[in-house]
Design an enzyme around this catalytic site. Sequence first.
Site, PDB file in Angstrom:
ATOM      1  N   ASP A   4      22.508   7.531  18.783  1.00  0.00           N
ATOM      2  CA  ASP A   4      21.287   8.226  18.374  1.00  0.00           C
ATOM      3  C   ASP A   4      20.597   7.519  17.212  1.00  0.00           C
ATOM      4  OD1 ASP A   4      21.793  10.188  20.251  1.00  0.00           O
ATOM      5  OD2 ASP A   4      22.763  11.540  18.831  1.00  0.00           O
ATOM      6  N   TYR A  62      35.115   6.211  16.654  1.00  0.00           N
ATOM      7  CA  TYR A  62      34.024   6.464  15.712  1.00  0.00           C
ATOM      8  C   TYR A  62      34.598   6.809  14.353  1.00  0.00           C
ATOM      9  CZ  TYR A  62      30.418   6.906  19.383  1.00  0.00           C
ATOM     10  OH  TYR A  62      29.536   6.675  20.419  1.00  0.00           O
ATOM     11  N   ARG A 116      24.997   4.915  24.000  1.00  0.00           N
ATOM     12  CA  ARG A 116      23.601   5.090  23.628  1.00  0.00           C
ATOM     13  C   ARG A 116      23.523   5.885  22.329  1.00  0.00           C
ATOM     14  NH1 ARG A 116      22.165   7.022  29.798  1.00  0.00           N
ATOM     15  NH2 ARG A 116      22.463   4.981  30.801  1.00  0.00           N
ATOM     16  N   ARG A 165      29.574  14.429  15.580  1.00  0.00           N
ATOM     17  CA  ARG A 165      28.865  15.011  14.437  1.00  0.00           C
ATOM     18  C   ARG A 165      29.103  16.523  14.326  1.00  0.00           C
ATOM     19  NH1 ARG A 165      23.019  12.885  15.644  1.00  0.00           N
ATOM     20  NH2 ARG A 165      22.475  14.292  13.911  1.00  0.00           N
TER      21      ARG A 165
END
Length: 246
Positions: free
Chosen positions: A52, A110, A50, A197
Amino acid sequence: MKRIKLTVAYDGTGYCGWQVQPNGTTVEAVLNRALSDLTGEDIKVTGASRTDAGVHAEGNVAVFDTETGIPPERMAYAVNRLLPEDIVVVKSEEVPGDWHPRYQDSVKTYEYRILNRGMPDPVRRFTTFHVSYPLNLDAMREAAEYLKGEHDFKSFCSIHTDVKSTVRTIYDLTIEKDGDIITLRISGNGFLYNMVRIIAGTLITVGRGAWPPEKIKEILQARDRQKAAATVPAKGLVLKNIRYGK
């Protein structure tokens, strides 16, 4: 009834994330609408990650159940005709009826992309995070070594994270530079809310010389979000792929 697995790529710039929400357009909602129009059924996909608002993907995964006669491998071509150009189903295939994208052994990868030069680039403003000061890649790589393996990453997740355990395993974390782009590539068995992040923000802090690489050990041991660096913007983050085991 059959279950179809989709591999989905998207530019997250114009969306309020993946997951359906009452206020704002999301990737999931657009997919649901296109698939419903295509099949004539009320389709609701289930996504693996999910992401952002502002986060991009090259290989997110979703499934849905359908009675359509469209062959599973042709579903991607059919639904892409109904999707906006910033969302593309790159592959479609049939999976067992009990296959769930979030409850399988998997490795998620990622990338976080940093534009490291004096001035920003308007062409890449939605896909990179601009850092104007020089970054020490050797220090960042040394710091990254402390993050590999199984750790409690409570210091590296949002205080709003609601999970039973904050223990995760990072299998690999590399930092490479090509021209003025620095790419942090991270693979693991799962990631907490904002974890990538926050890790990127912390490694950038090490790279500019504010913290020594060994500071990472102290941050991990503290299990305190306030000890890590700020969360960097979503626009530099891309979900590259999700690899599932047999």
